[in-house]
Design a protein around this motif. Structure first.
Motif, PDB file in Angstrom:
ATOM      1  N   UNK A  28       0.807  -1.230   0.000  1.00  0.00           N
ATOM      2  CA  UNK A  28       0.000   0.000   0.000  1.00  0.00           C
ATOM      3  C   UNK A  28       0.842   1.284   0.000  1.00  0.00           C
ATOM      4  N   UNK A  29       1.592   1.502   1.055  1.00  0.00           N
ATOM      5  CA  UNK A  29       2.266   2.794   1.235  1.00  0.00           C
ATOM      6  C   UNK A  29       3.090   3.159  -0.005  1.00  0.00           C
ATOM      7  N   UNK A  30       3.840   2.199  -0.483  1.00  0.00           N
ATOM      8  CA  UNK A  30       4.682   2.375  -1.651  1.00  0.00           C
ATOM      9  C   UNK A  30       3.939   3.016  -2.817  1.00  0.00           C
ATOM     10  N   UNK A  31       2.669   2.652  -2.953  1.00  0.00           N
ATOM     11  CA  UNK A  31       1.917   3.130  -4.113  1.00  0.00           C
ATOM     12  C   UNK A  31       1.373   4.537  -3.954  1.00  0.00           C
ATOM     13  N   UNK A  32       1.381   5.073  -2.745  1.00  0.00           N
ATOM     14  CA  UNK A  32       0.804   6.412  -2.584  1.00  0.00           C
ATOM     15  C   UNK A  32       1.867   7.452  -2.252  1.00  0.00           C
ATOM     16  N   UNK A  33       3.123   7.079  -2.350  1.00  0.00           N
ATOM     17  CA  UNK A  33       4.169   8.028  -1.988  1.00  0.00           C
ATOM     18  C   UNK A  33       4.098   9.295  -2.827  1.00  0.00           C
ATOM     19  N   UNK A  35      13.710   3.995  -2.297  1.00  0.00           N
ATOM     20  CA  UNK A  35      12.633   3.059  -2.007  1.00  0.00           C
ATOM     21  C   UNK A  35      13.017   2.136  -0.856  1.00  0.00           C
ATOM     22  N   UNK A  36      14.246   1.658  -0.894  1.00  0.00           N
ATOM     23  CA  UNK A  36      14.663   0.762   0.180  1.00  0.00           C
ATOM     24  C   UNK A  36      14.732   1.504   1.506  1.00  0.00           C
ATOM     25  N   UNK A  37      15.170   2.760   1.438  1.00  0.00           N
ATOM     26  CA  UNK A  37      15.219   3.550   2.672  1.00  0.00           C
ATOM     27  C   UNK A  37      13.831   3.685   3.290  1.00  0.00           C
ATOM     28  N   UNK A  38      12.864   4.034   2.450  1.00  0.00           N
ATOM     29  CA  UNK A  38      11.485   4.128   2.948  1.00  0.00           C
ATOM     30  C   UNK A  38      11.059   2.817   3.597  1.00  0.00           C
ATOM     31  N   UNK A  39      11.327   1.749   2.877  1.00  0.00           N
ATOM     32  CA  UNK A  39      10.919   0.430   3.367  1.00  0.00           C
ATOM     33  C   UNK A  39      11.545   0.160   4.727  1.00  0.00           C
ATOM     34  N   UNK A  72      12.824   2.294   6.927  1.00  0.00           N
ATOM     35  CA  UNK A  72      12.348   3.196   7.978  1.00  0.00           C
ATOM     36  C   UNK A  72      10.945   2.796   8.428  1.00  0.00           C
ATOM     37  N   UNK A  73      10.101   2.488   7.465  1.00  0.00           N
ATOM     38  CA  UNK A  73       8.744   2.092   7.822  1.00  0.00           C
ATOM     39  C   UNK A  73       8.775   0.828   8.685  1.00  0.00           C
ATOM     40  N   UNK A  74       9.607  -0.117   8.296  1.00  0.00           N
ATOM     41  CA  UNK A  74       9.666  -1.354   9.070  1.00  0.00           C
ATOM     42  C   UNK A  74      10.293  -1.131  10.439  1.00  0.00           C
ATOM     43  N   UNK A  75      11.298  -0.275  10.491  1.00  0.00           N
ATOM     44  CA  UNK A  75      11.877   0.026  11.808  1.00  0.00           C
ATOM     45  C   UNK A  75      10.815   0.623  12.715  1.00  0.00           C
ATOM     46  N   UNK A  76      10.068   1.572  12.154  1.00  0.00           N
ATOM     47  CA  UNK A  76       9.041   2.224  12.963  1.00  0.00           C
ATOM     48  C   UNK A  76       8.025   1.196  13.459  1.00  0.00           C
ATOM     49  N   UNK A  77       7.620   0.288  12.586  1.00  0.00           N
ATOM     50  CA  UNK A  77       6.649  -0.713  13.025  1.00  0.00           C
ATOM     51  C   UNK A  77       7.287  -1.674  14.029  1.00  0.00           C
ATOM     52  N   UNK A  78       8.564  -1.966  13.826  1.00  0.00           N
ATOM     53  CA  UNK A  78       9.258  -2.802  14.804  1.00  0.00           C
ATOM     54  C   UNK A  78       9.248  -2.144  16.181  1.00  0.00           C
ATOM     55  N   UNK A  79       9.549  -0.844  16.198  1.00  0.00           N
ATOM     56  CA  UNK A  79       9.503  -0.121  17.472  1.00  0.00           C
ATOM     57  C   UNK A  79       8.104  -0.177  18.058  1.00  0.00           C
ATOM     58  N   UNK A  80       7.117  -0.026  17.188  1.00  0.00           N
ATOM     59  CA  UNK A  80       5.739  -0.106  17.683  1.00  0.00           C
ATOM     60  C   UNK A  80       5.464  -1.485  18.259  1.00  0.00           C
TER      61      UNK A  80
END
Ligand code: ATP
Ligand code: ATP
Ligand code: MG
Ligand code: MG
Lengths: 233, 399, 308, 310, 239
Positions: free
Chosen positions: C105-110, C208-212, C214-222
């Motif tokens: 999802x997120x990737x497609x609305x950047x 793109x990889x950076x976004x991926x 960062x997003x995953x890190x953030x969710x990991x922290x969550x």
């Protein structure tokens, strides 16, 4: 070094590049043409910022037509974009460092590259802690050029680098480019054809998306069409 | 329930239905909430049981359920649909006074017999008004509930003189439910002694910090500490109480439901609670036992809230009413329902009598129970008592 | 320059004075305020990370925390392990959830306007909470853990100490993130991407990889916060909603892309909430203080900016 | 030609909407009532969006309007229609006062502050127990028009028509250019003589009045207010989603979005009683992913593509 | 009488003085060149005059009135117009609509009149394709549109910040003629910032040279360009 074959590109229905063929060896090449003739589009295609409709782009014998921009940058092509594309929230030095940090062959020489850029644009050294967003238009242009130099490119592409630069710097810049062409291949677009012809070996004239003319710098500067349309002022 | 089930049933009953249409019940619950989910399922269970035993007056019952989504306007549209499109004969359902306030104008428009299982706020009673003879309200009102507790504690302190109940501290969640409980009890409890209270923000509404309110309670040093919040508050509040070393002689909770596995927590032991029903009722009530077994047999998992037996009861009360009236005709049905004496899985025998405003109030009070070794044992009313009370609530270091 | 330094000093001085007064007069206010602040900050930091770098306001923020908490619940009940131990599988699972969510999802609305991203994450929030609701019902769950009730006694005052774990988490998150963003190559790249994605591509950063990541890190922290949250709070499908809103407020109060001010902001909010609540009968107004502080800070900052 | 068709279609829709209650039952009518409510909120939200300002405070002004209408009736015994107007006026007055401070903010900061302000309204209403009934709210002794569903429908319908007309006026007049300029580049707008602040304040007040009045009508229709239902976050988020799914920066988008989402959510619920919200969420996600310009935007694109092929 | 008078105008950004005690007068019909090295403060000066920035000290007088603290939109209504170094055409509007904005808000026309007037202005600048979205214009058309936008504000004083940048020589000549013509037709005072000296030579009667925020020289271009300080700070080498 760079070889573009039968390149076509569209924006929607608009056919912007038509069967472009272009080569750059170890030399400095100018790309001229009226506004909207497709120069930026061509450069964007080389950098992978815009996917061409057909045709191929080879860099050092490698097909880079469908490769991501960041990878192209790492292979040794650096771009000074028309719109500069700086990091507004970083200061001058950080912007410059970012130019080298992600390029494998450039990051080890970061310090010396930095000195080099500072020596070309002393004002940048003076302002090394100022945020890029607060620089004047011309200062930002210098920073963009500097950042590209930081990447130690094999091919340096400059999209209208003199835009907004003070006259003394324009001549200095082209002198510098002329010096650099020993070590770096250069592709430069310019409206300031007169100055830039001093710095390039050859040039292409792009009109309506096709190559209208291709000649040595000397040949171009004596070509009546070029004189009339591009050297008039 | 819902659309698909309906179609299936219609086909099945094709032939006989020509002369004997099913009796249509329309139910509105918040289906995404555990109360509505289990309430509607228990009601469906009752319907299926009744149908399996030949239905009512030889007709089948048919229950259409629509989700209220806990929103007044959705709750209202549900009533409108049931009344006009589904053309139901009787309304059942209920949870949340706020939603009910939105529905009451529509209910009044159709004046169909209504057997409501939710809405404790006396605001809702006000909105229904005194003239709605078709309106039957099962769930106790906030004030009748309050009175029942006063009676209960009176009885308890009489029977067990060592239990002291004159100093009260009520911690109530700051929404309509908690505030209503506080207002309703403040005046009533003067019979027993003194009551003070303070609100807190429930975890269910984004709060969950109980330190301040428990500190104040501890300072006050009540004989009975009571909290009126939601299931989500139950354990964290106990944990905070333990952390700040607050262990009143009676620690009493009055949430509408309890969290999953509350009884398994060592902290829960000897917490007292108000409630309408608990599985321990199975040992004193045959109906309860039957209900419990039928429910757990049909759906996996226990009934977690009293809305399940309450909704189940609502259907049976209607069934008996219709049978006694011998017709669905409104006047007759109302009269028959007025004479309800339904032996409910909640223990008590339900009948209707006027409350402050409305004519037909079914259940008046809740029970006083105590968590003992993971089970909710009934302490009061004594006729359903399943265990002796443990008093006082042991201190945290004595466990 | 000088005046702003002086101003800062005064503010720090006043804050210190208030702190000392509070310690003398109502020590519990400070203790509970700090604990509340820790939770706020810990939850808000990943949101600030996503907003600052990926440029997305994630309305599903709290729901991802909720998902992390349910995963922790599942791991610890299924395998009979302590939830704090479950943190590791939860961290990994949430990272994977991050990858999947990003890719699908997120990737497609950047490239889309920010409003589209807002509503997209609103939709994701709805799907997450409702799916969990279908599977686990709305009934709250809570693990009963002994260590959660750990307490300390200072003179008359006895207070819970476990919730300091949120303070520790917030400080660790912040320190870790700052280190990551300032010192590591990937972190610096992330900052560049946050400021100008096109520029970042031009200097050789894989955006793109950076976004991926960062997003995953953030969710990991969550996931980590979700696990911690589970240890001391009840969880239910809608539990995340209010944390989305509060994090959103805090992030705005700190300023987009700013991490450190989140800590100060949370502290101010936590302590003042706790202060109001310490007056019996005024607890209901604590929320107003929360929002009022946010409004005042944001507006006064806007005024300060237009002045200079 | 196409202008004619558009007018005819509009007229047909208007006639349909007016005749609606007469040939449908109470159920569609009650759905229509709530669709209209959200439609008004969505259109009004979009009107402010056209300046580039994203408001998260719809529920705040809606709730203020609801409370103002109910309380002015309870305490001052005013006729219901007047109380609705008062709901609008009070919401507008508050917007005017707030706007002076808040409208200097941009982007996310504006969004958050409007959200926070809406929450503050709710908390005040919850805590002023003696005046507002506290968390339990207040009841009206009777509904507007004695609860006549036709009249209440027409009242909300009238409000929707009014909102659409105002929105269209704003789209067709000078205001449109001012707003578009502000949204694109404030500095350019200022340098072209646009008094940004004036226009922002005007729009903020107008949309708040609309939202307040809608709240007033809603409260009068249902006959009660509670902080929880009157300030529900739904009134902020759903109109936003509707406008976006329909297509922003115009009247048509929010209208279509409200109709569609309103009806779809009702329909889903009947067929999937347990779990329809999951599907609803998935629909929102899919529409955003595959129709980023909303339904109206998609329709325009298809029309353009068709025209080009001719 | 001078339209525009600047009195020791100064602007600081933190520690940096971008414009430092500038005194200047501009009269109708005059085209003034403003040149100077990058970062000299040219854009900042225009920002101060048009009201985007508030001066740290000093004053701006217009028609004898001190307008130093007037908001930008009021100055625009009074007749101070400017283009932007980084152009931002208003998207979602056509070129014509972009031009109409000034007529409507700076000059208070209604929509219809503004449409007619904008059409006329565009014609006088030989700007075609006015019905296109701004994204589809060529650079020359965009630049002309930017000028048309400023004319729409009914200016008495006009500032052009590097409008010729990025044009080729044909286009540049075209635009120089255009600017000269509008200066005459509208009897404007025009300030031109350019780094292309050919343009300055052909267009301006008088130039001021800014360096580090101060005016270091002024006079006709041919004179000024000979001054060693100007050559040193700005023109460089032998130019
Ligand atoms: N993103 C875009 N979408 C649509 N059309 C575009 C886009 N970018 C460029 N064009 C069009 O493509 C053509 C070529 O543009 P390009 O920017 O490549 O020209 P250029 O030679 O670099 O001109 P300039 O000298 O103005 O930079 C122009 O007609 C332009 O309007
Ligand atoms: N907001 C700001 N904060 C800090 N410094 C600023 C700011 N804006 C401009 N400056 C600085 O002020 C100086 C003057 O900038 P200005 O943009 O006026 O230069 P200019 O003469 O227009 O240059 P150019 O020819 O490059 O466009 C520059 O050194 C610039 O870095
Ligand atoms: Mg170009
Ligand atoms: Mg400039």
């Amino acid at each position: 070094m760079l070889e573009i074959r039968d390149l076509n590109s569209h924006y929607g229905k608009l056919h912007v590049l038509r069967d472009i063929n272009l080569q750059i060896g170890n030399e400095s090449v100018g790309l001229f043409g009226p506004n909207g003739s497709g120069k930026t589009t061509l450069i964007n295609a080389v950098m992978g910022l815009w996917k061409p409709t057909s045709g191929s782009i080879n860099f050092n014998e490698e097909d880079i037509t469908n490769i991501d921009t960041y990878n192209i940058a790492r292979k040794g092509i650096a771009l000074v974009p028309q719109e500069r594309e700086l990091f507004p929230g970083m200061n001058v030095q950080e912007n410059l460092e970012s130019g080298a940090a992600y390029i494998p062959h450039a990051k080890d020489e970061l310090e010396s590259s930095l000195e080099n850029v500072y020596s070309i644009f002393p004002i940048l050294k003076e302002r090394s802690k100022q945020l890029a967003v607060t620089l004047s238009g011309g200062q930002q242009r210098m920073l963009a050029v500097g950042r590209a130099l930081m990447a130690k490119p094999k091919l340096l592409i400059l999209d209208e680098p003199s835009l907004g630069l003070q006259p003394s710097l324009v001549s200095e810049l082209f002198e510098k480019l002329a010096e650099m062409k020993e070590t770096v291949s250069i592709l430069v677009t310019e409206q300031n054809v007169r100055e830039s012809l001093k710095a390039v070996d050859r040039g292409y004239v792009l009109e309506n998306g096709s190559v209208a003319l291709e000649d040595s710098a000397e040949g171009l500067s004596t070509n009546p069409h070029v004189i009339k349309s591009y050297l008039g002022l | 329930a819902g659309g698909q089930g309906e179609q299936g049933e219609q086909v099945e009953q094709g032939e006989q239905a020509a002369e004997k249409d099913p009796i249509k019940l329309g139910g509105v619950w918040p289906l995404a909430d555990i109360t509505g989910d289990q309430g509607s399922k228990a009601a469906q269970l009752a319907v299926e049981e009744i149908n399996a035993n030949g239905g009512v007056l030889g007709r089948q019952l048919e229950l259409s359920v629509i989700d209220s989504e806990l929103k007044p306007e959705k709750g209202r549209s549900a009533i409108e649909r049931l009344a006009t499109v589904e053309d139901v004969d009787i309304f059942v359902g209920g949870m949340s006074s706020g939603v009910h306030l939105g529905q009451i104008p529509s209910l009044k428009k159709y004046e169909k017999v209504t057997m409501w299982t939710g809405a404790a706020s006396s605001k809702a009673e006000e909105a229904v008004g005194p003239d709605a003879d078709w309106y039957f309200h099962l769930h106790p009102w906030d004030y009748t509930q309050g009175q029942s507790y006063v009676d209960g504690w009176g009885d308890i302190s009489e029977k067990y003189p060592e239990i002291k109940v004159s100093d009260w501290f009520l911690a109530y969640e700051d929404g309509a439910f908690g505030t209503g409980s506080f207002q309703a009890s403040q005046n009533l409890y003067t019979e027993l002694g003194e009551m003070t209270g303070e609100s807190f923000k429930s975890a269910a509404t984004g709060g969950g910090d109980y330190t301040a309110v428990l500190e104040h309670a501890k300072e006050y040093g009540p004989e009975v500490f009571i909290w009126a919040g939601y299931d989500a508050d139950a354990l964290p509040m106990l944990e905070t109480a333990k952390a700040i070393d607050f262990a009143p002689p009676i620690y009493l909770g009055a949430p509408p439901g309890w969290p999953q596995g509350f009884g398994e927590s060592p902290l829960s032991n000897y917490v007292m609670l108000y409630g309408m029903w608990a599985p321990s009722m199975n040992s004193v009530s045959g109906v309860s036992k039957h209900f419990y077994e039928a429910y757990t047999g049909k759906y996996d998992g226990e009934p977690q809230t009293y809305f399940a037996p309450l909704s189940y009861s609502a259907i049976y009360i209607l069934k008996e009413g219709i049978e006694r009236a011998g017709t669905l005709e409104k006047e007759a049905l109302i009269e028959a329902l007025e004479n309800t004496e339904y032996d409910s899985p909640l223990g008590q025998t339900i009948g209707f009598s006027p409350s402050n405003i409305i004519q037909h109030q079914g259940i008046w009070g809740q029970k006083i129970l105590q968590w003992q070794n993971g089970k909710r044992e009934v302490i009061w009313p004594f006729e359903y008592q399943t265990a002796e009370p443990v008093y006082p609530f042991p201190g945290w270091d004595e466990r | 320059m000088k005046t702003s330094k002086n101003l800062q000093l005064t503010i720090v001085g006043i804050a210190a004075a208030i702190g000392i007064l509070l310690i003398l007069w109502k020590p519990s206010v400070l203790i509970y305020g700090l604990q509340g602040a820790g939770l706020y900050a810990a939850v808000a930091l990943p949101m600030a990370l996503i907003l600052g770098i990926v440029g997305i306001i994630n309305l599903a923020h709290g729901e991802f925390m909720m998902l992390g908490a349910y995963l922790a619940y599942w791991f610890s009940t299924q395998f009979g392990i302590d939830p704090l131990l479950a943190m590791i599988p939860v961290l990994i699972s949430m990272g994977i959830v991050g990858v999947i969510t990003y890719k699908t999802t997120i990737h497609r609305v950047l490239g889309a306007p920010e409003l589209n991203q807002l509503i997209l994450t609103f939709g994701i929030a709805m799907v997450l909470s409702q799916v969990v609701n279908l599977i686990a019902t709305s009934q709250p769950r809570k693990l009963s853990l002994d260590y959660v009730t750990a307490s300390a006694k200072v003179g008359e005052l006895s207070f819970g100490t476990y919730d300091f774990i949120f303070v520790a988490a917030a400080v660790l998150f912040l320190a870790g993130l700052l280190f990551f963003l300032r010192r590591t190559k990937l972190g610096k790249a992330a900052v560049a991407v946050g400021q100008n994605p096109k520029g970042a591509r031009l200097v050789g950063i894989n955006v793109d990889r950076t976004y991926l990541i960062i997003f995953s890190i953030a969710l990991g922290l969550l996931g980590i916060i979700g696990t911690l949250f589970l240890t001391s709070h009840s969880i239910f499908p809608l539990v995340g909603g209010s944390y989305t809103m509060k994090s959103f407020c805090l992030v705005a109060m700190a300023g987009i892309g700013q991490l450190k001010p989140i800590l100060w902001g949370s502290l101010a909010l936590g302590v003042s909430e706790s202060f109001i609540m310490s007056f019996q009968g005024y607890g209901g107004w604590a929320d107003i203080v929360f929002f009022a502080i946010i409004v005042i800070v944001i507006i006064s900052r806007a005024y300060k900016r237009t002045e200079s | 030609m196409s202008k004619y068709i558009k007018t005819i279609v509009m007229a047909a829709v208007a006639v349909l909407a007016v005749a609606f209650p007469f040939y449908t039952g109470a159920y569609p009518q009650s759905i229509a009532q709530s669709v209209l409510t959200y439609m008004i909120l969505a259109v009004s939200w979009d009107m402010l969006l056209r300046t580039g300002q994203i408001s998260f405070g719809i529920a705040g002004f809606f709730g203020i309007g609801s409370y103002a209408a109910v309380l002015s009736m309870l305490y001052l015994n005013l006729p219901p229609m007047l109380t609705i107007l008062i709901g609008g006026i009070i919401a507008g007055a508050i917007a005017g006062l707030l706007g002076i401070a808040v409208l200097r903010l941009r982007g996310m900061y504006f969004a958050i502050v409007t959200l926070a302000v809406a929450e503050i309204f709710r908390i005040i209403m919850t805590n002023l127990k003696g005046f507002t009934g506290g968390p339990e709210g207040e009841l009206l002794p009777q509904l507007i028009f004695q609860g006549n569903p036709y009249l209440t429908y027409y009242l909300m319908f009238g409000m929707a028509v009014l909102t659409i007309i105002i929105s269209e006026i704003f789209l067709r007049s000078r205001v449109h250019y001012a707003l578009t300029a502000i949204r694109n580049d404030e500095i350019v707008a200022r340098s072209s003589g646009v008094n940004i602040f004036k226009y922002l304040v005007i729009i903020f007040i107008v949309t708040s009045v609309i939202q307040g009045m809608t709240g007033g009508i809603n409260a009068q229709t249902y006959g009660f207010v509670t902080p929880e239902s009157s300030f529900s976050l739904d009134y902020t988020l759903l109109p936003l989603a509707m406008a976006l799914l329909g297509g922003i920066y115009g009247t048509m988008g929010p209208v279509v979005g409200a109709l569609l989402l309103g009806i779809v959510s009702e329909y889903l619920k009947l067929y999937i009683p347990y779990g329809h919200l999951v599907i609803y969420g998935i629909i929102v996600v899919i529409v955003i992913l595959y129709m980023p310009q909303g339904i109206v935007g998609l329709a325009a694109r298809i029309r353009k593509a068709g025209a080009r092929n001719e | 009488m001078s339209k525009l008078v600047l009195q020791s105008l100064t602007k600081r950004f933190g520690g940096l003085v971008a414009v430092n005690g500038v005194d200047l007068e501009m009269t109708e019909g005059e085209i003034l060149g403003i040149i100077g090295p990058n970062g000299a403060g040219k854009t900042t000066l225009i920002n101060l005059i048009s009201g985007i920035h508030v001066p740290t000290s000093g004053n701006v007088f217009f028609d004898g009135k001190d307008i130093s603290t007037f908001p930008a939109h009021e100055r625009s209504k009074m007749g101070i117009a400017r283009t932007f170094q980084l152009i931002h055409p208003l998207e979602n509007l056509t070129a014509l609509q972009n031009v109409m904005i000034g007529f409507m808000f700076a000059q208070g026309m209604n929509q219809k009149d503004a449409g007619v007037a904008a059409q006329k202005t565009c014609e006088s600048l030989k700007l075609e394709h006015v019905e296109r979205d701004v994204g589809q214009l060529t650079i020359l058309e965009t630049k002309k549109m930017e000028i048309a936008k400023t004319l729409a504000c009914g200016p008495k004083v006009l500032f052009l910040d590097e409008v010729m940048a990025g044009l080729n020589s044909d286009e540049t000549k075209d635009l120089i003629e255009t600017v000269k013509r509008i200066a005459q037709e509208h009897n404007l005072a025009i300030g031109v910032v350019e780094h292309v000296m050919g343009v300055i030579k052909m267009l301006t009667a008088r130039v001021i040279v800014l360096d580090a925020g101060e005016i270091i020289a002024q006079g006709p271009y041919n004179e000024v360009s000979q001054k060693p300080e100007v050559i040193k700070a700005y023109l460089g080498g032998e130019a």
